[in-house]
Design a protein around this motif. Structure first.
Motif: not given
Length: 268
Positions: A35-55
């Motif tokens: 699936g997908k996850v929506r983040y707000e990171i320091n005021g910016q929208e980030v969409i993380a998809d399957s297979g994505d890594v976020l630090f």
């Protein structure tokens, strides 16, 4: 230890999942599995998809929620390390948000699962074992980031092959069949897949079968012979040889040791 693991979580299709907007006082490693996850990171929208890594580093202003209200699956590891401590891992030492695609995803998910099990167990030397698994995971991610840039066309072709293998790994598959999917030669197909994922398509097919075999040996009442046939190995002795090659033990030994087995050889 200068790196301290605070918690390890597996979010599995949680309805209405959400985290409030706040400046976090820990670091977060996220591996999106489905699936997908929506983040707000320091005021910016980030969409993380399957297979994505976020630090997501400490002090980041962060919020998160299900994308479009659709549940997802992801592994998250919360950890801290001293501000003046140099880990030797570039993306940790730079202390900046980073998002990238994970190529060796099945092995990374397996290590997250093992870390999740260990940190919730009460066995001796748990802290040392968890730290070792975490170190391996971080090192593997750093190695993937250190790879030379791959062209979009190579990534696209490799993803087509991988998707086909994920959907048909129980069937008889040959390189010629895979090469037709991307209209390239068998040699090019094998070299391309190895460049992106680190091993040949056929080896990856066997690895997928072995992951499923491990699951069935523990969680089903199927016999070893029936598992062999279910996974496309009609010669049970050959299934035994392949299983031992990939896991380091026989199917019978794995059934006896089960979830307590260290499967570092699998998908490496």
């Amino acid at each position: 230890m200068l790196i301290q693991i605070m918690s390890v979580n597996f979010d599995k299709n949680i309805p209405n999942w959400r985290t409030q907007l706040e400046a976090i006082n820990y670091n977060v490693l996220v591996l999106v599995r489905e699936g997908k996850v929506r983040y707000e990171i320091n005021g910016q929208e980030v969409i993380a998809d399957s297979g994505d890594v976020l630090f997501i580093p400490r002090s980041t202003l962060r919020s998160g929620e299900n994308w479009m209200g659709i549940p997802h699956q992801k592994h998250t590891i919360l950890f801290t390390y001293e501000a003046d401590f140099e880990t030797g891992i570039p993306f940790l030492d730079e202390r900046q948000f980073i998002q990238f695609k994970l190529f060796n995803d099945q092995y990374a998910y397996h290590r997250c699962e093992r870390l999740y099990e260990e940190i919730r167990g009460g066995k001796s030397f748990r802290t040392m074992i968890c730290f070792g698994i975490f170190q391996e995971l971080i090192g593997m991610l750093a190695r993937e980031l250190d790879k030379p840039d791959l062209t979009p066309s190579k990534l696209k072709y490799a993803e087509i092959i991988k998707t086909h293998l994920l959907e048909h790994y129980r069937q008889h598959i040959e390189i010629e069949q895979l090469s037709k999917l991307i209209c390239r030669s068998p040699n090019y197909t094998t070299a391309l897949f190895r460049e992106v994922y680190g091993h040949s398509p056929i080896r990856y097919m066997h690895q997928l079968r072995m992951l499923e075999a491990c699951n069935l040996l523990i969680s089903s009442d199927m016999t070893i012979a029936s598992i062999s046939q279910y996974l496309g190995y009609y010669d049970t002795s050959y299934f035994h040889r392949v299983f031992k090659k990939h896991t380091g033990m026989s199917p019978t030994d794995y059934m006896q040791q089960g979830a307590h087995s260290d499967m570092t050889k699998l998908l490496s």
